[in-house]
Scaffold this motif. Structure first.
Motif, PDB file in Angstrom:
ATOM      1  N   TYR A  83       0.836  -1.204   0.000  1.00 45.32           N
ATOM      2  CA  TYR A  83       0.000   0.000   0.000  1.00 45.32           C
ATOM      3  C   TYR A  83       0.872   1.255   0.000  1.00 45.32           C
ATOM      4  N   TRP A  84       1.882   1.249   0.875  1.00 47.92           N
ATOM      5  CA  TRP A  84       2.686   2.469   1.003  1.00 47.92           C
ATOM      6  C   TRP A  84       3.692   2.640  -0.126  1.00 47.92           C
ATOM      7  N   ARG A  85       4.065   1.549  -0.775  1.00 47.08           N
ATOM      8  CA  ARG A  85       4.912   1.688  -1.963  1.00 47.08           C
ATOM      9  C   ARG A  85       4.166   2.472  -3.033  1.00 47.08           C
ATOM     10  N   HIS A 125       1.566   4.386  -2.449  1.00 40.95           N
ATOM     11  CA  HIS A 125       1.277   5.681  -1.865  1.00 40.95           C
ATOM     12  C   HIS A 125       2.485   6.631  -1.949  1.00 40.95           C
ATOM     13  N   ALA A 126       3.692   6.086  -1.652  1.00 42.10           N
ATOM     14  CA  ALA A 126       4.891   6.921  -1.654  1.00 42.10           C
ATOM     15  C   ALA A 126       5.152   7.510  -3.036  1.00 42.10           C
ATOM     16  N   ARG A 127       4.800   6.757  -4.054  1.00 42.42           N
ATOM     17  CA  ARG A 127       4.980   7.253  -5.421  1.00 42.42           C
ATOM     18  C   ARG A 127       3.903   8.282  -5.775  1.00 42.42           C
ATOM     19  N   GLY A 128       3.000   8.470  -4.818  1.00 43.64           N
ATOM     20  CA  GLY A 128       1.969   9.473  -5.013  1.00 43.64           C
ATOM     21  C   GLY A 128       0.782   8.962  -5.795  1.00 43.64           C
ATOM     22  N   PHE A 129       0.668   7.655  -5.925  1.00 45.26           N
ATOM     23  CA  PHE A 129      -0.496   7.106  -6.632  1.00 45.26           C
ATOM     24  C   PHE A 129      -1.584   6.724  -5.637  1.00 45.26           C
ATOM     25  N   ASP A 130      -2.727   6.490  -6.188  1.00 45.27           N
ATOM     26  CA  ASP A 130      -3.853   6.130  -5.339  1.00 45.27           C
ATOM     27  C   ASP A 130      -3.994   4.620  -5.324  1.00 45.27           C
ATOM     28  N   TYR A 131      -3.883   4.041  -4.157  1.00 47.63           N
ATOM     29  CA  TYR A 131      -3.971   2.587  -4.042  1.00 47.63           C
ATOM     30  C   TYR A 131      -5.302   2.067  -4.560  1.00 47.63           C
ATOM     31  N   GLU A 132      -6.317   2.896  -4.476  1.00 47.83           N
ATOM     32  CA  GLU A 132      -7.653   2.501  -4.948  1.00 47.83           C
ATOM     33  C   GLU A 132      -7.612   2.009  -6.390  1.00 47.83           C
ATOM     34  N   LEU A 133      -6.659   2.530  -7.153  1.00 48.88           N
ATOM     35  CA  LEU A 133      -6.526   2.125  -8.553  1.00 48.88           C
ATOM     36  C   LEU A 133      -6.363   0.620  -8.697  1.00 48.88           C
ATOM     37  N   GLN A 136      -7.646  -1.528  -6.812  1.00 45.05           N
ATOM     38  CA  GLN A 136      -8.846  -2.210  -6.328  1.00 45.05           C
ATOM     39  C   GLN A 136      -9.968  -1.970  -7.324  1.00 45.05           C
ATOM     40  N   LYS A 151     -15.267  -3.774  -6.321  1.00 47.29           N
ATOM     41  CA  LYS A 151     -15.583  -4.017  -4.903  1.00 47.29           C
ATOM     42  C   LYS A 151     -16.802  -4.927  -4.866  1.00 47.29           C
TER      43      LYS A 151
END
Lengths: 516, 390
Positions: free
Chosen positions: B149-151, B153-161, B163, B166
């Motif tokens: 998740y944080w990898r 996130h750190a790159r500034g992307f949205d983890y939701e992508l 997923q 749902k």
């Protein structure tokens, strides 16, 4: 535990903030009140608790990333209690049934922070720390007036313009705030804490419930404390998480406290060999980054998350400010902050920083009710605040500087102030069981605030988690300890040893994570 | 005194003198059975349950390769200790639960953002080992999820992508969690105990008496066959009911005093529930008594009676199995099937579902009708002269 838990961090970002945002909402009339992000799944079937009717519903995050089924109800209250026959507003009342077969009589009510965030947007979704409590207790999700689904006070302004207007001049801020006021219907002054606790009590009476248990986080601790003060007989126990003490005028201190948290982060990085090596000169780097953005905002192409297409985006100093400020709330978010900053000041790679800022801004815009935020802050904080000599110099030494205070001063110069109970700014005296939780690295409500709040709470206990940030409810063993506290209505038997096992997440030294 | 009562009391007195019968009616069924069945189940539930919040030791090979991972484990209450040299042998022998191996290249691959295998040694045939492995699995997966998740996130992307879809589950069952098998268990123990409680007496007072030649003088008395059967039936019924009642009490004690907080949250097993379960099962006592009575009257010797009645022990299970496999919906009609209805109703009650009064009526009615038929058969068999001939 799964990845979804990291999503809950988003809700942490939506804590005490003084930035101006707006979001969309829809309203329609039906048999059941139309609430944003609520779908009634079985409107034919109802259940009644006291005088409030409930029906099954599906509630989602504004961003639709999480869904939850619960029972939805509502209560009409007068917007102004002094004019009971005047305008009515509808409060959203959600009920999450106890999972166990033998629920206790006393319900649990989590109160959201902000001011301006909503219980139905922060406390419905995974990883909030209430699951253990929910085994034996019904949870009522009540959106405070002016937030979420309870007549949210929103202004339909362009977020971007709003955010950067004050960067250019303070007049523009006033103009935008004035515009926002004009757009709002009804009487925005009636959205203060003193009125909100009357609503809470009205909901309890309508439900026909006995004394219940309150949990408040951040600004929510102010609501919980005032409720305890006004309705001691209706309160069985209180949990205060990231505590603001009643005498506090929140606003001026934000910059000072946040600077302390940033300094602590820099010190912590220097103490860890891997972080020190990866990001030497972090302090100077951050300073130079602010100087650079102060002179020239950076124009760059940033990928739009939705479309994947590049979009022009301007990174202002305020973006950096907000990103740093919000990152300091939670150790997991803080863990990537040095990396983002270093990448920008040392390698001229602004994209990750810009994208993160962009995302944070969007999340907060979705979540915060700026109108309600202003009503609370202007009536309860700024109204009692006066600048003294030397105050501005002190602010100048912080990374946030005077910008936040100016925004608050400018906003509150025109925003109407509302009811504040006479005893509102006095310490709360009570012998009810109160549990206070603090993280030592909290950037806005440090442990000493909780100590002040506890001065006259004779049956209270204060737990401090070393290195942790703003809000402890979901951390480590806290969910179990909170459930224990409620079961016994006493903090005597809690196992606080397990709090010592909590550690802030290690710093990322590159984009792939911390050292092994 | 009424004649049938005289017969009933005589049989009860005889049975109380018979130590073996007494043991089965009062001790074996109500006390041993529930303990033997519920005890291991509760302990099993306890051993299967992972307590994420108590401090647990885990054996790690190559701890020095991942200090931060080890620190993460500690925040999740897993304290890492160095795995012994011959850990594979020890796991095989069951002396060690599970071992996590962190290879030397873990750090390098992490830096490159390449997936890094960690090895988990487990003995799947050993419950404790399996549990330790599940525990480790979930925590290590949590760490992997956190890093992932944080990898992003750190790159500034949205983890939701990542997923894309749902799937929002909406469980419409009323039982929620935790019906488990306790409904079945309570039904089984109550009814089974009723069978064991009346078993010896039923064999003894028909086939047994015939073998001892004490049946003939009884039948020669100037009382109707119906009275004889009714007296004997009452004697059996009193033991059947007593056994059932005692087993309900012993279940109550087990659920009250055995420590199993995790289950207690999801199960309604208080005195009220067990009292209701006993009342729901009460018609079964009549049915079981008539069943035992009729079967024993039909057989030629005590041995044969024992054999037949042993087979009868399956009868209370049959409707239930059919119900399980055929997934019969609860209705006023299906509730008329004896045994099946009691099982369903007790199951519903334990799960806290609603029970319609019509179901209860149907259950009691259906059971009583079948019991009445069996009673009539018993009377009929006693009226035959065959009853005396071996």
């Amino acid at each position: 535990m799964d990845v979804r838990n990291w999503h809950s961090l988003r809700s942490i970002l939506v804590c005490t903030s003084a930035l101006l945002f707006s979001s969309l909402c829809c309203a329609a009339a039906a048999a059941w009140p139309a609430f944003p992000n609520v779908v009634y799944t079985d409107p034919e079937h109802t259940s009644t608790i006291g005088d409030i009717q409930f029906t099954e519903c599906r509630v989602s995050y504004p961003g639709k990333s999480h869904f939850r089924f619960l029972d939805c109800g509502s209560l009409e209250v007068p917007e102004n209690y002094a004019k009971p026959s005047g305008k009515k507003i509808t409060l959203f009342v959600g009920k999450i049934k106890a999972k166990g077969k033998k629920p206790m009589e006393d319900a649990f009510v989590p109160i959201s922070g902000g001011p301006g965030s909503a219980a139905s947007e922060g406390y419905l979704f995974p990883g909030q720390g209430f699951d253990k409590i929910n085994l034996n207790r019904d949870i009522y999700i009540i959106d405070q007036r002016g937030t979420g689904k309870s007549n949210k006070l929103i202004c339909l302004d362009d977020v971007d313009k709003n955010l950067h207007a004050h960067e250019q001049n303070r007049e523009k801020t006033k103009q935008l705030v004035g515009q926002c006021l004009e757009e709002l219907e009804g009487d925005p002054s009636q959205y203060t804490t003193s009125v909100a606790v009357r609503d809470l009590e009205a909901v309890r009476l309508a439900l026909g419930l006995g004394a219940w248990n309150l949990y408040g986080a951040s600004y929510g601790t102010r609501v919980a404390q005032h409720y305890l003060r006004m309705y001691p007989e209706s309160t069985r126990s209180v949990i205060l998480d990231a505590v603001a003490y009643p005498q506090l005028n929140l606003g001026y201190d934000i910059a000072i406290q946040s600077q302390r948290a940033l300094d602590d982060m820099i010190t912590r990085c220097e103490k860890v060999e891997s972080c020190k090596q990866a990001f030497p000169q972090l302090k100077q780097g951050i300073t130079s980054l602010f100087e650079q953005l102060n002179e020239n905002p950076i124009e760059l192409k940033v990928e739009n998350f939705g479309s994947g297409k590049p979009e022009a985006f301007t990174l202002y100093k305020t973006h950096l400010l907000m990103l740093i400020r919000m990152s300091l709330y939670a150790p997991e978010v803080m863990a990537v902050l040095p990396l983002l900053l270093h990448e920008a000041y040392a390698n001229n790679n602004f994209s990750p920083l810009a994208r993160s800022a962009f995302k944070t801004e969007k999340t907060m815009g979705d979540m915060l009710s700026i109108g309600m935020h202003n009503s609370v802050v202007c009536s309860e904080d700024m109204a009692f605040f006066a600048l003294r000599d030397g105050d501005r110099q002190r602010l100048a030494g912080t990374y946030i500087g005077e910008h936040l205070l100016d925004t608050l001063l400018d906003t509150c110069a025109i925003w109407p102030t509302g009811p504040v109970d006479r005893n509102f700014k006095l310490p709360v005296e009570s012998n009810k069981p109160v549990l206070l939780l603090s993280g030592s690295a909290d950037p806005i409500t440090p442990p000493e605030y909780a100590v002040k709040a506890a001065e006259k709470l004779t049956n209270s206990r204060h737990l401090i988690a070393e290195g942790m940030g703003h809000g402890l409810a979901a951390k480590g063993c806290m969910p179990t300890q909170m459930a224990k506290f409620l079961d016994a209505a006493s903090s005597k038997e809690l196992d606080i040893e397990c709090l010592d096992r909590l550690e802030p997440a290690p710093f990322f030294i590159d984009f792939n994570g911390p050292t092994p | 005194m009424r004649q049938w009562l005289v017969v009933a009391l005589k049989e009860i007195k005889d049975n109380l003198r018979d130590k073996r019968a007494f043991f089965f009616a009062i001790v074996y069924g109500p006390i041993f059975m529930p303990l033997m069945i519920v005890g291991p189940m509760l302990l099993g539930a306890k051993t299967g349950f992972i307590d994420y919040e108590s401090t647990t030791e885990v054996h790690v090979q190559g701890m020095e390769n991942a200090p931060n991972l080890v620190a993460f484990l500690k925040t999740k209450n897993l304290v890492a200790v160095v795995a012994p040299e011959n850990f594979k042998h020890k796991i095989r022998e069951g002396e060690l639960d599970a071992v996590l191996e962190i290879p030397a290249e873990y750090g390098d691959r992490l830096r490159k953002g390449e997936p890094e295998p960690l090895f988990l040694y487990v003995n799947r045939s050993n419950k404790k080992s399996e549990k330790a492995a599940r525990h480790l699995n979930s925590i290590v997966n949590g760490y992997s999820g956190y890093l992932g998740y944080w990898r992003v996130h750190a790159r500034g992307f949205d983890y939701e992508l990542t997923q894309a879809l749902k799937l929002v589950e909406h469980d419409l069952s009323s039982e929620g969690v935790g019906g488990l098998v306790f409904g079945f268990l309570i039904y089984f123990i109550l009814v089974f105990t009723m069978m064991t409680g009346g078993f010896y007496l039923a064999v003894d007072i028909t086939a047994g008496e015939r073998e001892r030649n004490s049946l003939e003088p009884l039948l020669a008395l100037p009382i109707s066959r119906f009275t004889v059967v009714f007296g004997k039936f009452l004697a059996i019924l009193s033991f059947v009911t007593l056994s059932g009642f005692l087993s309900a009490i012993s279940l109550y004690l087990i659920f009250t005093f055995l420590p199993f907080e995790e289950l207690a949250t999801f199960l309604k097993l208080d005195g009220m529930v067990l009292a209701c379960a006993f009342l729901l099962a009460l018609p079964c006592a009549l049915l079981v008594s008539c069943l035992l009575m009729a079967t024993a009257a039909f057989t030629k010797s005590a041995k044969e009676a024992q054999t037949y009645i042993s087979l009868l022990f399956v009868v209370p299970m049959v409707p239930m199995f059919i119900g399980q496999f055929a997934d019969i919906k609860a209705s006023a009609n299906s509730m008329a099937v004896p045994f099946y209805s009691q099982y369903s109703l007790i199951d519903k009650m334990v799960k806290g579902e609603t029970i319609l009064p019509v179901y209860v009526l149907s259950s009691v009615g259906g059971t009583l009708i079948v019991a009445g038929l069996l009673f009539a058969i018993a009377v009929f068999l006693y009226r035959q002269e065959k009853i005396l001939s071996n």
